[in-house]
Design a protein around this motif. Structure first.
Motif, short mmCIF file in Angstrom:
data_model
loop_
_atom_site.label_atom_id
_atom_site.label_comp_id
_atom_site.label_asym_id
_atom_site.label_seq_id
_atom_site.Cartn_x
_atom_site.Cartn_y
_atom_site.Cartn_z
N SER A 87 -34.11 -44.19 -66.00
CA SER A 87 -33.67 -44.90 -67.19
C SER A 87 -32.42 -44.25 -67.74
N TYR A 88 -31.49 -45.09 -68.16
CA TYR A 88 -30.26 -44.59 -68.80
C TYR A 88 -30.35 -45.00 -70.27
N LEU A 89 -30.61 -44.04 -71.13
CA LEU A 89 -30.75 -44.27 -72.57
C LEU A 89 -31.75 -45.36 -72.90
N THR A 147 -40.26 -60.15 -79.60
CA THR A 147 -39.54 -59.21 -78.74
C THR A 147 -39.24 -57.97 -79.56
N ALA A 148 -39.26 -56.84 -78.85
CA ALA A 148 -39.03 -55.57 -79.55
C ALA A 148 -37.63 -55.58 -80.16
N LYS A 149 -37.54 -55.06 -81.36
CA LYS A 149 -36.23 -55.01 -82.01
C LYS A 149 -35.67 -53.61 -81.82
N ASP A 150 -34.65 -53.49 -80.99
CA ASP A 150 -34.00 -52.19 -80.88
C ASP A 150 -32.60 -52.33 -81.42
N MET A 151 -31.83 -51.27 -81.31
CA MET A 151 -30.49 -51.32 -81.89
C MET A 151 -29.65 -52.36 -81.16
N TRP A 152 -29.94 -52.51 -79.85
CA TRP A 152 -29.18 -53.46 -79.05
C TRP A 152 -29.47 -54.89 -79.48
N GLU A 153 -30.75 -55.18 -79.63
CA GLU A 153 -31.13 -56.52 -80.08
C GLU A 153 -30.54 -56.80 -81.45
N ALA A 210 -39.15 -58.90 -66.75
CA ALA A 210 -39.10 -58.75 -68.20
C ALA A 210 -40.46 -58.27 -68.69
N PHE A 211 -40.47 -57.15 -69.38
CA PHE A 211 -41.72 -56.68 -70.00
C PHE A 211 -41.38 -55.68 -71.08
N ASP A 212 -42.34 -55.48 -71.97
CA ASP A 212 -42.20 -54.47 -73.00
C ASP A 212 -42.63 -53.13 -72.39
N ALA A 213 -41.73 -52.14 -72.44
CA ALA A 213 -42.02 -50.85 -71.81
C ALA A 213 -43.29 -50.21 -72.36
N ARG A 214 -43.72 -50.63 -73.55
CA ARG A 214 -44.92 -50.03 -74.14
C ARG A 214 -46.19 -50.66 -73.59
N LEU A 248 -35.98 -48.58 -66.23
CA LEU A 248 -36.59 -49.02 -67.49
C LEU A 248 -35.52 -49.36 -68.52
N ALA A 249 -35.68 -50.51 -69.18
CA ALA A 249 -34.73 -50.97 -70.21
C ALA A 249 -33.31 -51.03 -69.65
N SER A 250 -33.13 -51.88 -68.66
CA SER A 250 -31.86 -51.93 -67.90
C SER A 250 -30.67 -52.38 -68.72
N GLY A 251 -30.88 -53.14 -69.76
CA GLY A 251 -29.79 -53.54 -70.65
C GLY A 251 -28.62 -54.14 -69.90
N MET A 252 -27.44 -53.59 -70.14
CA MET A 252 -26.22 -54.12 -69.50
C MET A 252 -26.15 -53.74 -68.02
N GLY A 253 -27.11 -52.97 -67.53
CA GLY A 253 -27.16 -52.67 -66.10
C GLY A 253 -26.18 -51.59 -65.67
N ALA A 254 -25.77 -50.72 -66.59
CA ALA A 254 -24.77 -49.69 -66.24
C ALA A 254 -25.29 -48.75 -65.15
N LEU A 255 -26.55 -48.32 -65.27
CA LEU A 255 -27.09 -47.41 -64.25
C LEU A 255 -27.29 -48.16 -62.93
N LEU A 256 -27.76 -49.40 -63.02
CA LEU A 256 -27.97 -50.17 -61.79
C LEU A 256 -26.66 -50.38 -61.04
N SER A 311 -35.51 -53.91 -65.33
CA SER A 311 -36.50 -54.36 -66.30
C SER A 311 -35.91 -54.31 -67.69
N ASP A 312 -36.40 -55.19 -68.54
CA ASP A 312 -35.95 -55.20 -69.93
C ASP A 312 -36.92 -56.09 -70.70
N VAL A 313 -36.99 -55.86 -71.99
CA VAL A 313 -37.87 -56.72 -72.80
C VAL A 313 -37.26 -58.12 -72.92
N SER A 314 -35.97 -58.24 -72.64
CA SER A 314 -35.30 -59.51 -72.85
C SER A 314 -35.01 -60.22 -71.52
C1 LIG Z 1 -28.61 -50.05 -74.53
S1 LIG Z 1 -29.67 -50.61 -73.28
C2 LIG Z 1 -29.78 -49.13 -72.40
C3 LIG Z 1 -28.65 -49.01 -71.37
C4 LIG Z 1 -29.05 -49.51 -70.02
N1 LIG Z 1 -30.18 -48.76 -69.49
C5 LIG Z 1 -27.94 -49.55 -69.01
O1 LIG Z 1 -28.08 -48.96 -67.91
O2 LIG Z 1 -26.91 -50.21 -69.28
C6 LIG Z 1 -31.20 -50.75 -74.11
C7 LIG Z 1 -32.06 -51.93 -73.65
O3 LIG Z 1 -33.41 -51.64 -74.06
C8 LIG Z 1 -34.06 -52.86 -74.17
N2 LIG Z 1 -35.34 -52.67 -74.89
C9 LIG Z 1 -35.51 -52.48 -76.21
N3 LIG Z 1 -36.81 -52.37 -76.52
C10 LIG Z 1 -37.49 -52.47 -75.35
C11 LIG Z 1 -38.87 -52.43 -75.00
N4 LIG Z 1 -39.81 -52.26 -75.94
N5 LIG Z 1 -39.20 -52.57 -73.71
C12 LIG Z 1 -38.25 -52.74 -72.75
N6 LIG Z 1 -36.92 -52.80 -73.02
C13 LIG Z 1 -36.55 -52.66 -74.31
C14 LIG Z 1 -33.05 -53.73 -74.91
O4 LIG Z 1 -33.32 -55.13 -74.75
C15 LIG Z 1 -31.73 -53.27 -74.28
O5 LIG Z 1 -31.26 -54.18 -73.32
#
Ligand SMILES: C[S@@+](CC[C@H](N)C(=O)[O-])C[C@H]1O[C@@H](n2cnc3c(N)ncnc32)[C@H](O)[C@@H]1O
Length: 332
Positions: free
Chosen positions: A222-224, A59-65, A204-208, A155-163, A177-180
């Motif tokens: 997408s929000y951040l 799984t992609a390693k971002d700052m959140w992960e 669940a998918f990798d945005a790349r 894209l990259a919904s994370g905690m779902g703040a925008l949703l 959507s989210d990688v996780s």
């Molecule tokens: C901080 S959240 C962004 C805030 C979110 N959009 C919201 O509305 O709350 C970032 C998300 O990006 C996801 N992410 C990281 N790398 C990714 C990738 N390659 N493809 C899809 N999602 C990814 C992480 O799992 C994390 O949940």
């Protein structure tokens, strides 16, 4: 996952056609299913309504992960700290500890309590000006969606703040959507009461390397999200391939100057997405027309370190107090 979505999906690995076997459908919702690629035979399961289209276990390693994996380390190694995190009254906690308390509760499936802790943490972590700016960007996107075709992929919904903001008012089918898949399972549980209109799918998918067919996404938001994708590589070309209409990406840009912010931006290979000029150039090189909307400059401070969790921090950026530019990039 809404069954109408399957016509837009292909194998994210080789773009082959998917052959579906349905185990459980409830009305128009697919709860349990397997999709197999006719060409490369990769298998993509849908479980508890979350479709998983991941091409590798990595799984992609971002700052959140990174923040999430700190929790896993803590649960394994420091049960006393976890106990303190859960037992200290919330009013007496520093925002970072509170945030991690939320993640611990999430990891135990206590999503509502987790969200309460995380929401209180975010309130204390950012200034009223930052909160107002975030709200303004989300309102901008919400208004922009009026009358646009769906589905709308977040894209990259994370905690779902925008949703959370879009779901109660959207007239389009929304796709989280989210990688996780773990993040999406939590989102499903927390967001289900907010769903109005044509509903919510979770993929669940990798945005790349997405599972969407060429030009099959009429609208993307997408929000951040973009800047949380570490090592984005050809991310924007992939988005250009799938988006047929408009992409609204709420973004934060840093001033282009050397120092500790720049070091971190380099470390996560985010130069192309966290500097405005480079981001615009990258969008254009990927074939988008792009413009900056709703720009606002706001002071951002480093998020505090935990007290119970010494050394833990939620955001890697900014490293030092910085005037950052918030905006929504509108690309099509
Ligand atoms: C901080 S959240 C962004 C805030 C979110 N959009 C919201 O509305 O709350 C970032 C998300 O990006 C996801 N992410 C990281 N790398 C990714 C990738 N390659 N493809 C899809 N999602 C990814 C992480 O799992 C994390 O949940």
């Amino acid at each position: 996952m809404r069954d109408s979505l399957i016509h837009s999906l292909v194998c994210p690995y080789c773009r082959g056609q998917l052959v579906w076997e349905f185990e459980l459908r409830v009305g128009t919702e697919i709860e349990e299913a397997d999709a197999r690629c006719r060409s490369c035979e990769a298998l993509y399961p849908t479980r508890k309504g979350v479709g998983a289209f991941l091409t590798s276990k990595e799984t992609a390693k971002d700052m959140w992960e990174v923040a999430d994996s700190q929790i896993e380390g803590l649960v394994m190694n420091e049960p006393k700290k976890i106990k303190r995190l859960l037992e200290t009254p919330m009013a007496a906690m520093n925002p970072t500890d509170l945030f991690f308390r939320g993640l611990v509760l999430d990891s135990q499936g206590r999503y509502r309590e987790g969200k309460e802790a995380r929401d209180r943490a975010l309130e204390g972590m950012y200034s009223p000006e930052q909160h107002a700016c975030i709200r303004s960007q989300m309102d901008f996107v919400r208004k922009r969606l009026a009358g646009r075709p769906g589905p709308v992929v977040d894209l990259a919904s994370g905690m779902g703040a925008l949703l959370e903001v879009l779901l109660p008012v959207a007239t389009q089918h929304l796709v989280a959507s989210d990688v996780s898949p773990r993040v999406l399972t939590r989102d499903r549980s927390l967001l289900k009461d907010r769903v109005q209109g044509p509903g919510l799918s979770l993929l669940a998918f990798d945005a790349r390397r997405t599972p969407f067919a060429d030009r099959s996404v009429p609208t993307m938001v997408s929000y951040l999200g973009l800047a949380n994708i570490q090592d984005p590589g050809d991310l924007l070309r992939e988005l250009r391939r799938i988006v047929s209409g408009e992409l609204c990406a709420i973004s934060v840009f840093y001033p282009k100057e050397e120092g500790s912010n720049a070091d971190t931006i380099r470390q996560f290979k985010l130069e192309r997405l966290l500097y405005c000029e480079s981001a615009l150039r990258s969008f254009r090189e990927a074939g988008f027309e792009v413009r900056v909307e709703n720009a606002q400059t706001v002071l951002a401070r480093p998020t505090p370190e935990g007290v119970i969790l010494k050394g833990a921090q939620t955001d890697r950026l900014p490293v030092v107090e910085t005037q950052v530019e918030w905006c929504t990039l509108v690309a099509g």
